[in-house]
Design a protein around this motif. Sequence first.
Motif, PDB file in Angstrom:
ATOM      1  N   SER A  85       0.820  -1.212   0.000  1.00  0.00           N
ATOM      2  CA  SER A  85       0.000   0.000   0.000  1.00  0.00           C
ATOM      3  C   SER A  85       0.856   1.266   0.000  1.00  0.00           C
ATOM      4  O   SER A  85       0.341   2.365   0.184  1.00  0.00           O
ATOM      5  CB  SER A  85      -0.921   0.010   1.226  1.00  0.00           C
ATOM      6  N   ASN A  87       2.605   2.612  -2.539  1.00  0.00           N
ATOM      7  CA  ASN A  87       2.562   3.380  -3.796  1.00  0.00           C
ATOM      8  C   ASN A  87       3.912   4.022  -4.113  1.00  0.00           C
ATOM      9  O   ASN A  87       3.996   5.191  -4.477  1.00  0.00           O
ATOM     10  CB  ASN A  87       1.472   4.462  -3.747  1.00  0.00           C
ATOM     11  N   THR A  89       7.474   2.690  -6.047  1.00  0.00           N
ATOM     12  CA  THR A  89       8.147   1.570  -6.706  1.00  0.00           C
ATOM     13  C   THR A  89       9.643   1.782  -6.877  1.00  0.00           C
ATOM     14  O   THR A  89      10.424   0.856  -6.658  1.00  0.00           O
ATOM     15  CB  THR A  89       7.502   1.300  -8.080  1.00  0.00           C
ATOM     16  N   GLY A 110       3.239   1.832  -8.111  1.00  0.00           N
ATOM     17  CA  GLY A 110       3.526   3.023  -7.337  1.00  0.00           C
ATOM     18  C   GLY A 110       4.397   4.005  -8.077  1.00  0.00           C
ATOM     19  O   GLY A 110       4.775   3.807  -9.235  1.00  0.00           O
ATOM     20  N   GLU A 111       4.736   5.066  -7.404  1.00  0.00           N
ATOM     21  CA  GLU A 111       5.489   6.172  -7.983  1.00  0.00           C
ATOM     22  C   GLU A 111       6.933   5.785  -8.283  1.00  0.00           C
ATOM     23  O   GLU A 111       7.581   5.080  -7.513  1.00  0.00           O
ATOM     24  CB  GLU A 111       5.465   7.343  -7.005  1.00  0.00           C
ATOM     25  N   SER A 131       0.552   3.309 -12.513  1.00  0.00           N
ATOM     26  CA  SER A 131       0.264   3.315 -11.086  1.00  0.00           C
ATOM     27  C   SER A 131      -1.062   3.998 -10.841  1.00  0.00           C
ATOM     28  O   SER A 131      -1.632   4.637 -11.730  1.00  0.00           O
ATOM     29  CB  SER A 131       1.365   4.045 -10.298  1.00  0.00           C
ATOM     30  N   ALA A 133      -0.957   6.030  -8.092  1.00  0.00           N
ATOM     31  CA  ALA A 133      -0.445   6.999  -7.121  1.00  0.00           C
ATOM     32  C   ALA A 133      -1.146   8.341  -7.291  1.00  0.00           C
ATOM     33  O   ALA A 133      -1.363   8.800  -8.413  1.00  0.00           O
ATOM     34  CB  ALA A 133       1.057   7.165  -7.291  1.00  0.00           C
ATOM     35  N   THR A 137       2.903   8.896 -11.533  1.00  0.00           N
ATOM     36  CA  THR A 137       3.509   7.614 -11.858  1.00  0.00           C
ATOM     37  C   THR A 137       5.011   7.769 -12.018  1.00  0.00           C
ATOM     38  O   THR A 137       5.797   6.992 -11.478  1.00  0.00           O
ATOM     39  CB  THR A 137       2.891   7.036 -13.144  1.00  0.00           C
ATOM     40  N   ASN A 158      -1.448   6.881 -15.427  1.00  0.00           N
ATOM     41  CA  ASN A 158      -1.894   7.007 -14.047  1.00  0.00           C
ATOM     42  C   ASN A 158      -3.402   6.818 -14.028  1.00  0.00           C
ATOM     43  O   ASN A 158      -4.117   7.432 -14.816  1.00  0.00           O
ATOM     44  CB  ASN A 158      -1.524   8.373 -13.470  1.00  0.00           C
ATOM     45  N   SER A 160      -5.378   7.337 -11.350  1.00  0.00           N
ATOM     46  CA  SER A 160      -5.978   8.052 -10.231  1.00  0.00           C
ATOM     47  C   SER A 160      -5.978   9.552 -10.552  1.00  0.00           C
ATOM     48  O   SER A 160      -6.015   9.932 -11.713  1.00  0.00           O
ATOM     49  CB  SER A 160      -5.200   7.748  -8.944  1.00  0.00           C
TER      50      SER A 160
END
Length: 211
Positions: A85, A87, A89, A110-111, A131, A133, A137, A158, A160
């Motif tokens: 969880s 986020n 990388t 994740g980022e 990601s 995130a 990203t 991304n 999100s």
Amino acid sequence: TIDGNSTNLTVTNSGKIYVTTAGTFTSRPPEGAAMDLSIATNAIITNNSGGEIYTDVNDAGTGATINMGASSSITNSGQIRDDSSQNFTMDFSGNNTTFTNNAGGSVTGGEVRISAGTTGITITNSGTMSSAATTSTLESRATGTGTITNNAGGVISNSSTGNAVQLGVSSTLTNSGTIQNTASTSNNAINLAGNNNTVILKDQGKVIGLI
């Protein structure tokens, strides 16, 4: 896990390198990294097709899956991912390091971050970087500098409210592939956080989202 602080370290992976819980193998942060090479120099990391480097769902550490130091290189043809969880990388905290994500290679979960004040980072993507995130990203912090090339066939996305790509200062982004916020075209695909940035959009390249 691999925790390296040496010079001229070489790692070639065709199997699995991972961490399942925040490790106690190191007394210094960042904990929970599958590969912490943040104070190593001249490291050469190759993740072959079929290779996996990841933090799994039980990892409670605060570090990125991979932390890279100075004057090093990492080439990925397999999977680099954050299944936790966090986020987070990849983190580039040393100057003059290169990352090449080949066609078929994936960086997910994740980022990918160029840390504040870090300079001379070169990232070339021909695979997939994605990601959810809420930051980005692929993110260069406001005082970080880098040269980012997204080749034809490369995808940086991304899913999100975050950016697909954020440039810090005095950085260059060249896109011949796809850079996209898949959640909404009203979200940023590319964000320019600082001054003196250059964005080059090539024929057949796509940017889906705001700049």
